[in-house]
Design an enzyme around this catalytic site. Structure first.
Site, PDB file in Angstrom:
ATOM      1  N   HIS A  61      -8.303   3.837  -0.384  1.00 27.42           N
ATOM      2  CA  HIS A  61      -7.608   4.772  -1.018  1.00 27.42           C
ATOM      3  C   HIS A  61      -7.356   4.642  -2.493  1.00 27.42           C
ATOM      4  CE1 HIS A  61      -6.054   5.243   3.371  1.00 27.42           C
ATOM      5  NE2 HIS A  61      -7.151   5.887   3.235  1.00 27.42           N
ATOM      6  N   LYS A  71       0.498   0.523  -7.679  1.00 27.74           N
ATOM      7  CA  LYS A  71       1.228   0.196  -6.367  1.00 27.74           C
ATOM      8  C   LYS A  71       1.866  -1.026  -6.565  1.00 27.74           C
ATOM      9  CE  LYS A  71      -1.500   3.396  -3.577  1.00 27.74           C
ATOM     10  NZ  LYS A  71      -2.464   3.380  -2.550  1.00 27.74           N
ATOM     11  N   TYR A 131       5.393  -0.311   0.202  1.00 27.87           N
ATOM     12  CA  TYR A 131       4.865  -0.246  -1.189  1.00 27.87           C
ATOM     13  C   TYR A 131       5.388   0.656  -2.283  1.00 27.87           C
ATOM     14  CZ  TYR A 131       1.581   3.462   0.761  1.00 27.87           C
ATOM     15  OH  TYR A 131       1.079   4.454   1.102  1.00 27.87           O
ATOM     16  N   ASP A 169     -10.510   7.849   7.000  1.00 28.16           N
ATOM     17  CA  ASP A 169     -11.111   6.821   6.230  1.00 28.16           C
ATOM     18  C   ASP A 169     -12.664   6.413   6.786  1.00 28.16           C
ATOM     19  OD1 ASP A 169      -8.743   6.648   5.140  1.00 28.16           O
ATOM     20  OD2 ASP A 169      -7.914   4.733   6.702  1.00 28.16           O
TER      21      ASP A 169
END
Length: 176
Positions: A61, A71, A131, A169
């Protein structure tokens, strides 16, 4: 510095100092000054956490445009194989990937700059993944590609059994 460069510019592994004794351990997982001194100029605005079991593969992603996100990823408990793919259009490492094991034991973190797709595979019985993001989640800006896209050639670790991948996904397109 507690940073290790990867073969992909901007993508860095961070290993915080861990202070341990008979009571357990303490570590500083993020310090703005330390990160800025390493050339990471991200202001984090959102923290996320996910728990998954062995074989769960989340990814690949990213967010596009003004909603793009950098991130800082880590594992609180358990272990994952974490992967980032450079999709910055003019990068000399375009479409190259890098993978690293992150765990509650090794305390490593991966800084993933904007312009990368990202995902991970849980390799322990259970893992808690956390994260930081430098931009808020924007569902309409989300983009992804299949974890098994031959354009990237990611070599995911083998585990006992099948990967568990969300239908969403599995529906991502291939790059080519």
């Amino acid at each position: 510095m507690p940073f290790t460069a990867t073969p992909i510019p901007g993508l860095q592994v961070f290993e915080p100092r861990v202070f341990g004794d008979e009571r357990g351990y303490f570590m500083e997982t993020y310090n703005e000054r330390t990160f800025r001194e390493a050339g990471i100029d991200a202001t984090f605005v959102q923290d996320n956490q996910a728990a998954s079991s062995r074989g769960v593969l989340r990814g690949m992603h990213k967010q596009e445009g003004d909603a793009a996100q950098a991130k800082l990823v880590r594992v609180i408990s358990g272990e994952v194989y974490d992967v980032a793919v450079d999709l910055r259009p003019y990068s000399p490492t375009y479409r190259q990937w890098y993978g690293v094991y992150l765990s509650g034991e090794n305390h490593k973190q991966l800084f993933v700059p904007r312009g990368f797709i990202h995902g991970y595979l849980v390799t322990s019985e259970h893992a808690v993944f956390a994260y930081k993001c430098d931009n808020l989640y924007a569902p309409k800006a989300e983009q992804g590609y299949r974890y098994d896209d031959p354009a990237f050639g990611i070599k995911w670790p083998e585990i006992d059994g099948e990967y568990t991948v969300a239908e969403r996904d599995l529906a991502w397109p291939l790059l080519t």
